[in-house]
Scaffold this active site. Sequence first.
Site, PDB file in Angstrom:
ATOM      1  N   CYS A  95      -3.090  -8.652   4.590  1.00 31.25           N
ATOM      2  CA  CYS A  95      -4.084  -8.667   5.668  1.00 31.25           C
ATOM      3  C   CYS A  95      -5.284  -9.527   5.286  1.00 31.25           C
ATOM      4  O   CYS A  95      -5.817 -10.283   6.104  1.00 31.25           O
ATOM      5  CB  CYS A  95      -4.544  -7.242   5.973  1.00 31.25           C
ATOM      6  SG  CYS A  95      -3.229  -6.122   6.492  1.00 31.25           S
ATOM      7  N   CYS A 142      -4.976  -3.865   2.344  1.00 30.78           N
ATOM      8  CA  CYS A 142      -3.735  -4.657   2.367  1.00 30.78           C
ATOM      9  C   CYS A 142      -4.001  -6.099   1.932  1.00 30.78           C
ATOM     10  O   CYS A 142      -4.823  -6.801   2.547  1.00 30.78           O
ATOM     11  CB  CYS A 142      -3.126  -4.620   3.769  1.00 30.78           C
ATOM     12  SG  CYS A 142      -1.747  -5.763   4.013  1.00 30.78           S
TER      13      CYS A 142
END
Length: 448
Positions: free
Chosen positions: A49, A46
Amino acid sequence: MALLRAVVSSVLFSRVLLALVLDLDDSFKDSRMEDVWLVDFYAPWCGYCKKLEPVWEEVGAELTRSGSPVRVGKMDATAYSGMASEFGVRGYPTIKLLKGDLAYNYKGPRTKDDIIEFANRVAGPAVRALPSRQMFEHVLKRHSVLFLYVGGESPLKEKYIEVASELIVYTYFFSASEEVLTEAVVLPELPSVVVFKDASFFTYDEYEDGSLSSWVNRERFQSYLQIDGFTLYELGETGKLVAIAVTDEKDQSDQSSRLKGLIQRVATEHREQFNRDFQFGHMSGNDYINSLIMGEVSIPSIIILNTSNEQYFLPAEPVEDLQQMLQFFSSVLDGSAPAYGGDGIFQRIKRVAYDARSTIMSVFRSSPLLGCFLFGLPLGVISLMCYGICTAESDDGTEDLELMKTEEEEEEEEQRLTERTEEEEEQMERRAEEEQTESKSPAEKKLD
């Protein structure tokens, strides 16, 4: 040598930060009840993230340095999907504060200060007591919005504590006795729940405001504030329409300032009429608004958004004064103003097409070569396939036509042969008759 020491110090500091953020696994399920935890559920692939990771390390360091009881951890939600599902993780990254059996979602900006403020607020008691006037004045200066219960034990206080436990993720809740209040705060009755904001205070009235939870949810923002893409949908969760002055902060023209001033006057001077239904603010630039409505909003202008069903309202003509502004808001409330957009099937199809177009244009703007490769190659392959199919169909048609022509020619040839045979037979019969006639005697010919 100095450079080497700097590099070593940086590496050691990074290791210290990492040590303050614990990597969690399945064993966390059994140990989490012992402490208050702030956990980042992430996925290794991600992008958001990865962007949060350095911020998260700073959060861990700051909370540890300040002596906060909150422990900071992170969990790979793809490796421990069972644990992530138990905590209701649906996307990445998801930030939760876990306190006992309760799990609080963080929905604010992913900055160090905002996350730390959230952690310290939610980790403490849902309702904080103010023991003195000095403390009361201190929290008034510190917080732009706060809720206060004034009075002794009562059913209203029990309800207030219940609501605070639910909505502590958004704002602060305090309690105090009447003696703690300043002389400027005069309440009509006790006990009371009061919200302090916009340099004033407003009292909850059960008969006019409905449930305490709904009232707190509506009043948890300042009446007028600067709005961005994140706060817009947070404002929408209050159940209000969001009235926005779309301006350019770099443009200090009289028209932009006038529109902002008019909408601020509506928010303050006409609070009783519009506060229950509208949240007011301004937004710099029109890019975000344009993407929402899949259209073009001029700068400066006024737009009212209903984030629950994606409808929006625009004034029929430019707003020049306060009276026109008030008429526009009233027309939205009484239903006479036309609503645009919505969440119907046509708008959903339009949204899919608009998002696809925006994505393609964004790729081409950022990297033309990558765009040509990603979209040109598939289109080329599809074009070749279509050409092959059409060519094959054309060849088949030519072969069929030639076959039909051959069959027709054969039939014509057979017909010509048949006709020729019939003619020859007729000629042979005539010749035979003529020969037979010539071979007869004169008497026989006379008799015939």
